[in-house]
Design an enzyme around this catalytic site. Structure first.
Site, PDB file in Angstrom:
ATOM      1  CB  SER A  16      -0.901  -0.013   1.230  1.00  0.00           C
ATOM      2  OG  SER A  16      -0.105  -0.073   2.386  1.00  0.00           O
ATOM      3  CD  GLU A  27       6.590  -2.137  -9.033  1.00  0.00           C
ATOM      4  OE1 GLU A  27       5.550  -1.639  -9.503  1.00  0.00           O
ATOM      5  OE2 GLU A  27       7.681  -2.105  -9.626  1.00  0.00           O
ATOM      6  CB  CYS A  47      -1.896  -2.644  -7.647  1.00  0.00           C
ATOM      7  SG  CYS A  47      -1.113  -3.796  -8.781  1.00  0.00           S
ATOM      8  CD  GLU A  89      -4.982   0.685  -3.994  1.00  0.00           C
ATOM      9  OE1 GLU A  89      -4.386   0.886  -2.926  1.00  0.00           O
ATOM     10  OE2 GLU A  89      -4.551  -0.070  -4.879  1.00  0.00           O
TER      11      GLU A  89
END
Ligand code: NAD
Length: 490
Positions: A245, A264, A298, A392
């Site tokens: 995250s 990432e 993601c 997100e």
């Protein structure tokens, strides 16, 4: 219940539920403190996993130091063989591995099988890449005063790689760190997510069978705040390769000092459907991209900007496809959408959806929660500042948003703190190239969704979606250091 078979790792506790061990220097070590891993669909206990303490962590670092000494002196054809053998062994166990992912992550079995098949390829790509690590000559006499010199650079393995991984692709994202590290000649200390560590144990067993030297891969378990941060701050670990995250990624960057980090991170990925798009191909891809693994990817599709001329038609067909999704037991071959990883997560998304509706969003379908399950949900009338758009969501939730002008749609996609990947459906080549040029993301997928990824392509984000690139060749570049050599021809 799926059980990990055999080998020194398996012991039985009083309750006959397996207690697993940590892989340190080629040996499986127990620890006193254990935590439980459950089946995310029915809550059944799958096993107990030990928590790494400081003493075991120290052993892991020393083992990885020895592993690095061995691997960095192992010829590349040998490293390639280990990786190729790993790929074959994963392939031959793929059904069992997929079932384990379905149980510990709650991922629908057909999607779990795809993940395993991708891991087969990731290791195969790494096997090929191990033999393809090149330096380059440098034309020294291009610089005034450097006449008579010959220069070239070589790549050397960076050292111990600290790999920290999330729950959502518990095999293939581990593969994306371990496979390039071994290809590069680095050793690894892996700390998988505490929600999904069992598949990493299985990979450790497989790599031992593939004759990875002792200490090449060490696996420890525990929280990010403890074990993760020991890895980040330990000066003997050369590089942290983190997937997870954005808040955890920021913490890691702040506390890692001058250590190299590859991050990432997350996103609120968008897709644009312009008025020329082929809806027959776009809609099924958008539905899968939004709801596969309950949106816990993601690059899951979170925002779909649709040209107003075709908006109503798109909405009708999209909802028709969503209604066909089968929600249920991840181990069933019919299931498209399983549970979310925890009930806390399904409650979080329920509250975000309720808040959006209070602020004026319109629910087109879904919105109901039952324990860890959240129904596939589609919203419209959303505003850019709502959490369901700006943050997100990482849940089975997508917003459909009309636009009037392509340039405006590009601006809306860019109106995000994130920048991982975006998708554009259009038959207009000018628009496709305008999107490639203008979008601030790490990857633009033309006539595909943001969710598309192949395991050898450069993959990673800009802005708060991360730093550096994965995709085996690009991860190998991150995991090797350039050393310049210059001969003065006197
Ligand atoms: P998370 O950040 O909670 O945990 C990921 C890993 O980091 C776990 O192993 C955790 O223990 C560890 N960790 C947490 N805090 C840490 C710290 N301060 N120091 C060191 N380690 C720490 O993420 P998650 O919930 O498991 O996964 C979901 C997130 O991962 C989403 O944001 C998703 O977008 C992101 N993700 C990104 C990619 C990508 O390739 N860009 C791929 C998959 C998932």
């Amino acid at each position: 219940m799926f059980t990990l078979t055999g080998m020194a790792n398996t012991i039985y506790s009083d309750s006959m539920t397996e207690s697993f061990k940590m892989l340190i220097g080629g040996h499986w070590l127990p620890a006193e403190e254990l935590f439980e891993i459950t089946n995310k669909y029915n809550g059944e206990l799958l096993g107990r996993v030990p928590t790494c303490d400081k003493e075991i962590f120290e052993m892991a670092v020393r083992a990885a130091r020895d592993g690095f000494e061995t691997l960095s002196n192992t010829p590349s054809y040998q490293r390639a063989r280990i990786l190729s053998k790993t790929s074959q062994l994963i392939d031959s166990a793929k059904e069992d591995l997929a079932e384990l992912i379905a149980q510990e992550a709650g991922k629908p079995i057909k999607q779990a099988l795809t993940e395993v098949e991708r891991a087969v390829q990731t290791f195969q790509f790494a096997s090929e890449e191990a033999k393809n690590i090149h330096g380059k000559t440098v034309p020294m006499d291009a610089a005034v005063g450097s006449e008579g010199k010959v220069g070239f650079y070589l790549r050397f393995p960076a050292g111990i790689v600290g790999a920290i991984t999330p729950f959502n692709f518990p095999l293939n994202l581990v593969a994306h760190k371990v496979a390039p590290a071994i290809a590069a000649g680095c050793s690894v200390i892996l700390k998988p997510s505490s929600l999904t560590p069992l598949i990493a144990i299985k990979l450790g067993e497989i790599m031992q069978e593939a004759e990875l030297p002792a200490g090449g891969l060490n696996i420890v378990f525990g929280s990010g705040d403890a074990v993760g941060s020991w890895m980040v701050t330990d000066p003997r670990i050369a590089l942290i390769s983190f997937t997870g995250s954005p808040p955890a990624g920021k913490k890691i960057k702040e506390s890692s000092g001058l250590k190299k980090v590859v991050l990432e991170l997350g996103s609120n990925s968008a897709v644009i459907i312009d008025e020329t798009a082929d809806l027959d191909s776009a809609i099924p891809l958008c539905v899968k991209g939004s709801f596969n693994f309950a949106g816990q990817s993601c690059i899951s599709v979170q925002r779909i900007y649709v040209h107003k001329q075709i908006f109503d038609k798109f909405v009708e067909s999209f909802l028709g496809e969503v209604k066909k999704l089968k929600v249920g037991n991840p181990s069933s071959k019919e299931t498209d959408v399983g549970p979310m990883i925890t009930e806390t997560e399904s409650k979080r998304i329920e509250s975000w959806v309720n808040e959006a509706v209070r602020q004026g969003a319109k629910m087109l379908i879904g919105g109901k929660r039952q324990s860890q399950f959240f129904q596939p949900t589609v919203l419209t009338n959303v505003k850019p500042e709502m959490k369901v758009v700006a943050n997100e969501v990482f849940a089975p939730l997508v917003s459909l948003i009309p636009f009037a002008d392509f340039e405006e749609a590009l601006n809306l996609v860019n109106d995000s703190v994130y920048g991982l990947q975006a998708g554009i459906f259009t038959r207009d080549i000018q628009k496709a190239f305008a999107a490639v040029k203008k979008l601030k993301v790490g990857g633009v997928m033309i006539n595909d969704v943001s969710t598309y990824r192949a395991d050898h392509m450069p993959y990673g984000g800009v802005k708060e979606s991360g730093l550096g690139r994965e995709g085996v060749k690009y991860a190998v570049e991150e995991m090797t250091d350039i050393k310049m050599v210059c001969f003065n021809l006197i």
